[in-house]
Motif scaffolding. Structure first.
Motif, PDB file in Angstrom:
ATOM      1  N   HIS A   1       0.860  -1.145   0.164  1.00  0.00           N
ATOM      2  CA  HIS A   1       0.125  -0.013  -0.106  1.00  0.00           C
ATOM      3  C   HIS A   1       0.853   1.282   0.049  1.00  0.00           C
ATOM      4  CE1 HIS A   1      -3.205   2.869   0.991  1.00  0.00           C
ATOM      5  NE2 HIS A   1      -4.156   1.746   0.899  1.00  0.00           N
ATOM      6  N   LYS A   2       0.612   2.169  -1.152  1.00  0.00           N
ATOM      7  CA  LYS A   2       1.442   3.473  -0.954  1.00  0.00           C
ATOM      8  C   LYS A   2       1.244   4.219   0.205  1.00  0.00           C
ATOM      9  CE  LYS A   2       1.694   3.436  -6.080  1.00  0.00           C
ATOM     10  NZ  LYS A   2       2.324   2.216  -6.280  1.00  0.00           N
ATOM     11  N   LYS A   3       0.135   4.596   0.453  1.00  0.00           N
ATOM     12  CA  LYS A   3      -0.148   5.488   1.832  1.00  0.00           C
ATOM     13  C   LYS A   3       0.323   4.941   3.106  1.00  0.00           C
ATOM     14  CE  LYS A   3      -3.866   7.839   4.020  1.00  0.00           C
ATOM     15  NZ  LYS A   3      -5.311   7.873   3.995  1.00  0.00           N
ATOM     16  N   TYR A   4       0.103   3.549   3.363  1.00  0.00           N
ATOM     17  CA  TYR A   4       0.504   2.998   4.680  1.00  0.00           C
ATOM     18  C   TYR A   4       1.909   2.367   4.612  1.00  0.00           C
ATOM     19  CZ  TYR A   4      -4.527   4.009   5.267  1.00  0.00           C
ATOM     20  OH  TYR A   4      -5.802   4.484   5.351  1.00  0.00           O
ATOM     21  N   GLN A   5       2.276   1.955   3.416  1.00  0.00           N
ATOM     22  CA  GLN A   5       3.700   1.366   3.289  1.00  0.00           C
ATOM     23  C   GLN A   5       3.546   0.140   4.035  1.00  0.00           C
ATOM     24  OE1 GLN A   5       6.370   2.037   1.306  1.00  0.00           O
ATOM     25  NE2 GLN A   5       4.798   3.300   0.676  1.00  0.00           N
ATOM     26  N   LYS A   6       2.573  -0.814   3.684  1.00  0.00           N
ATOM     27  CA  LYS A   6       2.188  -2.115   4.311  1.00  0.00           C
ATOM     28  C   LYS A   6       1.782  -3.080   3.390  1.00  0.00           C
ATOM     29  CE  LYS A   6       0.784  -0.850   8.953  1.00  0.00           C
ATOM     30  NZ  LYS A   6      -0.246  -0.959   9.957  1.00  0.00           N
ATOM     31  N   PRO A   7       2.294  -4.132   3.444  1.00  0.00           N
ATOM     32  CA  PRO A   7       1.841  -5.393   2.521  1.00  0.00           C
ATOM     33  C   PRO A   7       0.522  -5.664   2.485  1.00  0.00           C
ATOM     34  CG  PRO A   7       3.385  -6.331   4.072  1.00  0.00           C
ATOM     35  CD  PRO A   7       3.210  -4.912   4.213  1.00  0.00           C
ATOM     36  N   TYR A   8      -0.092  -6.116   1.310  1.00  0.00           N
ATOM     37  CA  TYR A   8      -1.471  -6.532   1.595  1.00  0.00           C
ATOM     38  C   TYR A   8      -1.885  -7.474   0.585  1.00  0.00           C
ATOM     39  CZ  TYR A   8      -2.839  -3.316  -2.381  1.00  0.00           C
ATOM     40  OH  TYR A   8      -3.133  -2.572  -3.704  1.00  0.00           O
ATOM     41  N   ILE A   9      -2.873  -8.449   0.593  1.00  0.00           N
ATOM     42  CA  ILE A   9      -3.308  -9.401  -0.282  1.00  0.00           C
ATOM     43  C   ILE A   9      -4.709  -8.347  -0.877  1.00  0.00           C
ATOM     44  CG2 ILE A   9      -4.604 -11.244  -0.651  1.00  0.00           C
ATOM     45  CD1 ILE A   9      -3.430 -12.643   1.873  1.00  0.00           C
ATOM     46  N   GLY A  10      -4.623  -8.386  -2.101  1.00  0.00           N
ATOM     47  CA  GLY A  10      -5.969  -8.044  -2.728  1.00  0.00           C
ATOM     48  C   GLY A  10      -6.653  -9.134  -3.199  1.00  0.00           C
ATOM     49  N   ILE A  11      -8.003  -9.155  -2.919  1.00  0.00           N
ATOM     50  CA  ILE A  11      -8.989 -10.222  -3.211  1.00  0.00           C
ATOM     51  C   ILE A  11      -9.593  -9.763  -4.434  1.00  0.00           C
ATOM     52  CG2 ILE A  11     -10.804 -11.643  -2.372  1.00  0.00           C
ATOM     53  CD1 ILE A  11      -8.276 -11.874  -0.690  1.00  0.00           C
ATOM     54  N   VAL A  12      -9.601 -10.435  -5.290  1.00  0.00           N
ATOM     55  CA  VAL A  12     -10.348  -9.816  -6.647  1.00  0.00           C
ATOM     56  C   VAL A  12     -11.836  -9.803  -6.709  1.00  0.00           C
ATOM     57  CG1 VAL A  12     -10.773 -10.441  -9.124  1.00  0.00           C
ATOM     58  CG2 VAL A  12      -8.353 -10.548  -8.154  1.00  0.00           C
ATOM     59  N   GLU A  13     -12.458 -10.719  -5.745  1.00  0.00           N
ATOM     60  CA  GLU A  13     -13.872 -10.912  -5.697  1.00  0.00           C
ATOM     61  C   GLU A  13     -14.232 -10.440  -4.293  1.00  0.00           C
ATOM     62  OE1 GLU A  13     -16.163 -11.069  -7.865  1.00  0.00           O
ATOM     63  OE2 GLU A  13     -14.918 -11.683  -9.557  1.00  0.00           O
ATOM     64  N   GLY A  14     -13.419  -9.582  -3.594  1.00  0.00           N
ATOM     65  CA  GLY A  14     -13.493  -9.170  -2.445  1.00  0.00           C
ATOM     66  C   GLY A  14     -14.822  -8.606  -1.942  1.00  0.00           C
ATOM     67  N   LYS A  15     -15.734  -7.986  -2.980  1.00  0.00           N
ATOM     68  CA  LYS A  15     -16.909  -7.540  -2.765  1.00  0.00           C
ATOM     69  C   LYS A  15     -17.660  -8.504  -2.285  1.00  0.00           C
ATOM     70  CE  LYS A  15     -18.434  -7.620  -7.303  1.00  0.00           C
ATOM     71  NZ  LYS A  15     -19.074  -8.601  -7.788  1.00  0.00           N
TER      72      LYS A  15
END
Length: 116
Positions: free
Chosen positions: A57-71
């Motif tokens: 994450h650019k703002k928080y500088q933390k790694p993340y998992i992006g879930i494609v069907e997260g909605k």
């Protein structure tokens, strides 16, 4: 060495180790999950469909998992921000990963792909 491996090697510690651990957790969920580089990011496909990805994450500088069907998943650890379809799960690279939560979310998403 695969091109996708370079993504991890370019990261600074402790983010590198966190992303590499997340990679192993995701890949261990099912033998049908594959790992490729798309759009400059490590993407994971399940049964040939884009499933999730790793990023910082650019703002928080933390790694993340992006879930494609997260909605399609309602979980308090998933953040939608300004996305319409995807949700993310941020991680503090200096803390232990919430393995049970990650596995629960990934399992729920995989069930969606099995239905389709």
């Amino acid at each position: 060495m695969k091109e996708v491996d370079n993504f991890y090697l370019k990261q600074e510690e402790p983010i590198r180790s966190c992303l590499m651990a997340l990679r192993e957790i995701i890949l261990s969920q099912d033998k049908e999950i594959t790992h490729v580089l798309k759009y400059g990011m490590p993407f994971f496909c399940y049964r040939g469909k884009m499933f999730c990805y790793l990023w910082v994450h650019k703002k928080y500088q933390k790694p993340y998992i992006g879930i494609v069907e997260g909605k399609s998943i309602d979980h308090p650890d998933l953040i939608i921000e300004k996305r319409s379809r995807m949700k993310i799960m941020l991680f503090d690279p200096n803390k232990d990963l919430p393995l049970e939560t990650i596995e629960m979310i990934l399992t729920a998403i995989m069930k969606l792909y099995k239905v389709v």
